[in-house]
Write a protein that holds these residues in place. Structure first.
Motif, short mmCIF file in Angstrom:
data_model
loop_
_atom_site.label_atom_id
_atom_site.label_comp_id
_atom_site.label_asym_id
_atom_site.label_seq_id
_atom_site.Cartn_x
_atom_site.Cartn_y
_atom_site.Cartn_z
N GLY A 274 -0.85 5.55 2.44
CA GLY A 274 -1.51 5.00 3.63
C GLY A 274 -3.00 4.87 3.36
O GLY A 274 -3.62 5.78 2.80
N ILE A 275 -3.56 3.71 3.73
CA ILE A 275 -4.99 3.49 3.55
C ILE A 275 -5.54 3.04 4.89
O ILE A 275 -4.92 2.20 5.55
N LYS A 276 -6.68 3.59 5.28
CA LYS A 276 -7.21 3.20 6.58
C LYS A 276 -8.71 3.01 6.56
O LYS A 276 -9.43 3.79 5.95
N GLU A 277 -9.14 1.92 7.19
CA GLU A 277 -10.58 1.69 7.34
C GLU A 277 -10.91 1.68 8.82
O GLU A 277 -10.16 1.13 9.62
N THR A 278 -12.01 2.31 9.16
CA THR A 278 -12.47 2.25 10.55
C THR A 278 -13.68 1.33 10.58
O THR A 278 -14.61 1.49 9.78
N PHE B 81 2.90 -11.18 2.05
CA PHE B 81 2.06 -12.16 1.33
C PHE B 81 1.27 -11.50 0.20
O PHE B 81 0.74 -12.19 -0.67
N LEU B 82 1.18 -10.18 0.21
CA LEU B 82 0.49 -9.52 -0.91
C LEU B 82 1.40 -9.68 -2.12
O LEU B 82 2.54 -9.25 -2.08
N ASP B 83 0.92 -10.31 -3.14
CA ASP B 83 1.80 -10.65 -4.26
C ASP B 83 1.99 -9.46 -5.21
O ASP B 83 1.91 -8.30 -4.80
N ASP B 84 2.24 -9.73 -6.46
CA ASP B 84 2.37 -8.71 -7.50
C ASP B 84 3.52 -7.74 -7.22
O ASP B 84 3.46 -6.58 -7.62
N GLY B 85 4.53 -8.21 -6.48
CA GLY B 85 5.72 -7.37 -6.29
C GLY B 85 5.50 -6.21 -5.34
O GLY B 85 6.33 -5.30 -5.28
N ASP C 69 -7.82 -3.27 -3.55
CA ASP C 69 -7.50 -4.70 -3.71
C ASP C 69 -6.63 -5.16 -2.55
O ASP C 69 -6.83 -6.23 -1.98
N ILE C 70 -5.62 -4.32 -2.22
CA ILE C 70 -4.68 -4.71 -1.17
C ILE C 70 -5.41 -4.76 0.16
O ILE C 70 -5.24 -5.68 0.96
N MET C 71 -6.22 -3.74 0.39
CA MET C 71 -6.95 -3.65 1.65
C MET C 71 -7.89 -4.87 1.78
O MET C 71 -7.97 -5.49 2.85
N GLY C 72 -8.56 -5.22 0.68
CA GLY C 72 -9.48 -6.36 0.69
C GLY C 72 -8.74 -7.64 1.04
O GLY C 72 -9.21 -8.45 1.84
#
Ligand SMILES: Cc1cc2nc3c(=O)[nH]c(=O)nc-3n(C[C@H](O)[C@H](O)[C@H](O)COP(=O)(O)OP(=O)(O)OC[C@H]3O[C@@H](n4cnc5c(N)ncnc54)[C@H](O)[C@@H]3O)c2cc1C
Length: 428
Positions: free
Chosen positions: A181-185, A213-217, A252-255
């Motif tokens: 889990g990744i979270k940005e406030t 839609f996030l690629d790379d499997g 990268d995913i979050m971006g």
């Protein structure tokens, strides 16, 4: 004679709820938390679903740090360019107050204080290493060579169960047991949040996203919740796919999520305030450790009690309920703590929604984390919607033809759609 009746490891929702219940029933409780203050090590969206809080703090509405109550809930599939969503708004949802949007830093501190007020001894900034075990019986908790004795221990250490592992009471975690889990406030003025999300100062918006839609499997889900003057934006990504991919970093995913056309505008001009990552139990019953033993019980994330089906991510309510049930088991057997009496915890969990949900929805992660739900279905839906709504001045087609054409272009057969669709409906 032990120094404490009960030692509780971890002042998250599970541990603090257990400690409150135990102390309210006259037990001498030690609550140990590695964060100082409680909440500093914790990451959640977070929406606290349900009304369990009232069972430990009946007048919670007077002082609980609730940011907003969910009045608008959305579930959305994101493709590269589109968003296909189901949105639900209801005054009834607002009135029931069942979706409480909270910030864990504030909430955990408040709940741990309630445990202290009830009479528990709260010790912060201390990390328990292992359970102290003598002749197969848990007799307390241990840090380095220091042992504090207790008649019973509630292990509520969260998703990374180092104490259980170090004590030889569960195997190490595998990539299938947990997700990342990744979270940005993100800071935004309160009036901007109200306007942008069509809410008022008390009501809030909560959305879950399927992020095929996030690629790379990669397989992942996202969330966005409105706090008072911040927005919580996050991702839960399958760890085994992330590791197999080998090159994609969590940022990268979050971006990419933040840059999505339908997210970008929601957080426009926001100032990043916090960035954190944490594990989320995902394995369901196959990841569950033994829930009790001679002198100990396991509650919350440490017991793998979370529920996620792509539409909701819930763990805090399971943590509170299991903490309460662990406490009740100890209270009822306070004069006779042993493996047999503590086994009654499992009966209580089965009678509640905690274990029944886990058994009823066993294997749901194979559906929610499937390429069908994450990629094929959203792409098909996008293609159908574009044919329906993008008027090109051509003769109109029947819906059946539109779906058939969309399936052909996505190389999907009707039999795949029916088989996989049936699996999704059956599991959900
Ligand atoms: C990104 C993300 C978003 C989420 N969103 C939601 C949501 O919106 N709604 C929802 O219901 N759930 C959500 N969850 C799940 C939820 O956070 C957990 O299910 C919940 O926090 C479990 O509570 P717990 O008390 O069992 O564990 P935790 O909240 O993890 O608490 C465990 C506590 O134990 C302490 N601790 C750990 N080890 C030790 C030790 N050795 N000694 C002393 N103290 C120790 C920790 O510091 C922590 O305070 C989310 C999770 C993540 C990661």
């Amino acid at each position: 004679m032990s120094e404490f009746d009960v030692a509780v490891i971890g002042a998250g929702p599970a541990g603090s709820s257990a400690a409150i219940r135990l102390a309210q029933n006259g037990m001498n409780v030690l609550l140990v938390e590695r964060g100082d203050p409680p909440g500093t090590k914790n990451v959640s969206g977070a929406v606290l679903w349900g009304n369990e809080l009232a069972k430990v703090v009946p007048d919670w509405e007077r002082s609980a740090p609730v940011e907003r109550y969910v009045t608008r809930k959305e579930v959305a599939f994101l493709t590269e360019k589109s968003k296909i969503a189901i949105s639900f708004s209801s005054e009834e949802l607002q009135n029931s107050k069942s979706g409480k949007i909270i910030v864990r830093g504030k909430f955990d501190q408040w709940l741990a204080k309630k445990a202290k007020d009830a009479g528990a001894m709260l010790v912060t900034g201390v990390t328990v290493d292992r359970l102290a075990i003598d002749n197969g019986k848990v007799i307390g908790i241990q840090q380095d060579n220091d042992v504090i004795t207790a008649d019973a221990v509630v292990v509520a250490e969260g998703a990374n169960p180092r104490v259980l592992i170090n004590s030889g009471l569960r195997p190490k975690l595998s990539d299938r047991d947990v997700a990342l889990g990744i979270k940005e406030t993100i800071k935004l003025p309160e009036n901007v949040i109200n306007e942008r999300f069509n809410v008022d100062s008390k009501s809030g918006f909560a959305s879950e996203f399927v992020l095929g839609f996030l690629d790379d499997g990669l397989l992942s889900g996202g969330f966005l919740y409105t706090n008072k003057d911040t927005v919580s934006l996050g991702i839960v990504a399958s760890l085994d796919r992330l590791r197999a991919n080998g090159v994609t970093h969590s940022y990268d995913i979050m971006g990419k999520f933040e840059e999505h056309p339908f997210i970008k505008n929601l957080i426009k001009d926001g100032i990043p305030d916090e960035y954190a990552a944490h594990l989320v139990p995902e394995g369901g019953i196959s990841s569950m450790p033994k829930l009790y033993g001679n002198g100990y019980l396991v509650a919350g994330d440490a017991a793998a009690f979370t529920f996620s089906n792509g539409m909701v991510l819930q763990g805090i309510n399971y943590a509170i309920t299991s903490g309460i049930l662990a406490a009740d088991t100890i209270i009822e057997n306070r004069n006779n703590i042993n493996e047999n009496t503590l086994a009654k915890y499992v009966d209580k969990l089965r009678e509640s929604y905690v274990l029944s949900d886990l058994y009823n929805f066993n294997g749901i992660q194979n559906v929610t984390w499937s390429d069908f739900v994450q990629k094929s279905l959203p792409t098909l839906a996008e293609s159908v919607m574009m044919s329906l709504f993008d008027e090109k001045g051509m003769p109109k087609k029947h819906l059946r033809q539109i779906v058939t054409d969309a399936m052909k272009s996505g190389h999907m057969k009707y039999s795949d759609l029916i088989t996989n669709g049936y699996r999704v409906i059956k599991r959900m």
